[in-house]
Design an enzyme around this catalytic site. Sequence first.
Site, mmCIF file in Angstrom:
data_model
loop_
_atom_site.group_PDB
_atom_site.id
_atom_site.type_symbol
_atom_site.label_atom_id
_atom_site.label_comp_id
_atom_site.label_asym_id
_atom_site.label_seq_id
_atom_site.Cartn_x
_atom_site.Cartn_y
_atom_site.Cartn_z
ATOM 1 N NE ARG A 102 -3.072 -0.020 3.443
ATOM 2 C CZ ARG A 102 -3.498 0.230 4.499
ATOM 3 N NH1 ARG A 102 -4.898 0.002 3.902
ATOM 4 N NH2 ARG A 102 -3.296 0.969 5.481
ATOM 5 C CB THR A 106 -3.065 6.711 -2.456
ATOM 6 O OG1 THR A 106 -2.126 5.666 -2.651
ATOM 7 C CG2 THR A 106 -2.354 8.118 -2.721
ATOM 8 C CG ASP A 197 2.431 -1.932 9.218
ATOM 9 O OD1 ASP A 197 2.836 -2.944 9.170
ATOM 10 O OD2 ASP A 197 2.410 -1.020 8.293
ATOM 11 C CG ASP A 200 6.010 -1.724 10.315
ATOM 12 O OD1 ASP A 200 6.579 -2.194 9.105
ATOM 13 O OD2 ASP A 200 5.456 -0.392 10.464
HETATM 14 C C1 PRP Z 1 -0.978 -4.377 4.580
HETATM 15 C C2 PRP Z 1 -1.530 -5.790 4.860
HETATM 16 C C3 PRP Z 1 -2.500 -6.073 3.641
HETATM 17 C C4 PRP Z 1 -2.691 -4.497 3.109
HETATM 18 C C5 PRP Z 1 -4.181 -4.417 3.731
HETATM 19 O O1 PRP Z 1 0.199 -4.648 3.990
HETATM 20 O O2 PRP Z 1 -0.665 -6.992 5.207
HETATM 21 O O3 PRP Z 1 -1.684 -6.696 2.723
HETATM 22 O O4 PRP Z 1 -2.087 -3.660 4.079
HETATM 23 O O5 PRP Z 1 -4.850 -3.245 3.273
HETATM 24 P P1 PRP Z 1 -6.008 -2.957 2.127
HETATM 25 O O6 PRP Z 1 -6.993 -4.163 2.679
HETATM 26 O O7 PRP Z 1 -6.383 -1.480 2.430
HETATM 27 O O8 PRP Z 1 -5.267 -3.174 0.864
HETATM 28 P P2 PRP Z 1 1.063 -3.461 3.430
HETATM 29 O O9 PRP Z 1 0.601 -2.960 2.087
HETATM 30 O O10 PRP Z 1 1.238 -2.573 4.546
HETATM 31 O O11 PRP Z 1 2.470 -4.152 3.035
HETATM 32 P P3 PRP Z 1 3.498 -5.048 4.041
HETATM 33 O O12 PRP Z 1 2.622 -6.426 4.382
HETATM 34 O O13 PRP Z 1 4.690 -5.188 3.250
HETATM 35 O O14 PRP Z 1 3.518 -4.370 5.421
HETATM 36 N N1 URA Z 2 -2.227 -2.903 7.035
HETATM 37 C C1 URA Z 2 -1.919 -3.264 8.297
HETATM 38 O O1 URA Z 2 -0.793 -3.844 8.663
HETATM 39 N N2 URA Z 2 -2.796 -2.708 9.315
HETATM 40 C C2 URA Z 2 -4.053 -2.055 9.181
HETATM 41 O O2 URA Z 2 -4.620 -1.543 10.087
HETATM 42 C C3 URA Z 2 -4.336 -1.771 7.874
HETATM 43 C C4 URA Z 2 -3.532 -2.075 6.770
#
Ligand code: PRP
Ligand code: URA
Length: 205
Positions: A102, A106, A197, A200
Amino acid sequence: MSLHLLTHPLAAHIVTHLRDETTKPATFRTLAHQISLLLALEATRDLTTRESTVQTPLETATGRVLAKPLVVVPILRAGLGMVEPIVNLFPDVSIGYIGLERDHATAVARSYYCKLPPLAGRRVLLVDPMLATGGSAVNALSVIAQRGGEDLALLNIVASPEGVRAVELAHPRVPIYAAALDRGLDDRKYILPGLGDFGDRLYGT
Ligand code: PRP
Ligand code: URA
């Protein structure tokens, strides 16, 4: 309604500890492992089986074995934390990878990687701990469907009503298995109360 929420008391217990901001990455990973196991069991309750005869040390026994190969597809990177328990349960599972991230401003997911095994004729479990706007899940499910996946299920640890609606709208036949359905999203599209997150917290970044 395509949403199936876990009802086992252990699921609620695990989610509460995952939410706790004092939970350290090592414990967080263990809890993520445990809840993924419960989700995988729920999402595979209806797998088809076929008859199989084996020889016990005493006599012949007729039983049942799984009839359909399974594929697990984590959305990188947080989804990786849900793969190992599924591989432990189903050692013959094939694994595919979809990389989506993400945008911080945005909240729209950008694709950066995709490697999938053959999907036709297999139950495909798409795993991602957080279903927030639903953008990542909708994107990944579309890719899987374009590559021939027909029998799909989405496994999330925490879902938001917005995310569930987005998936239901774009992929109405895909069941969603989640451990918790939260209240909604904040201005930055994080789930409330959520757990922050997930990536993280899983990787200590
Ligand atoms: C997070 C999570 C999902 C996404 C969900 O990943 O693990 O993949 O956000 O959000 P959405 O439903 O609004 O698309 P992120 O994009 O933060 O990447 P990461 O797993 O590398 O931390
Ligand atoms: N991704 C995350 O890891 N946490 C949230 O709450 C939304 C998106």
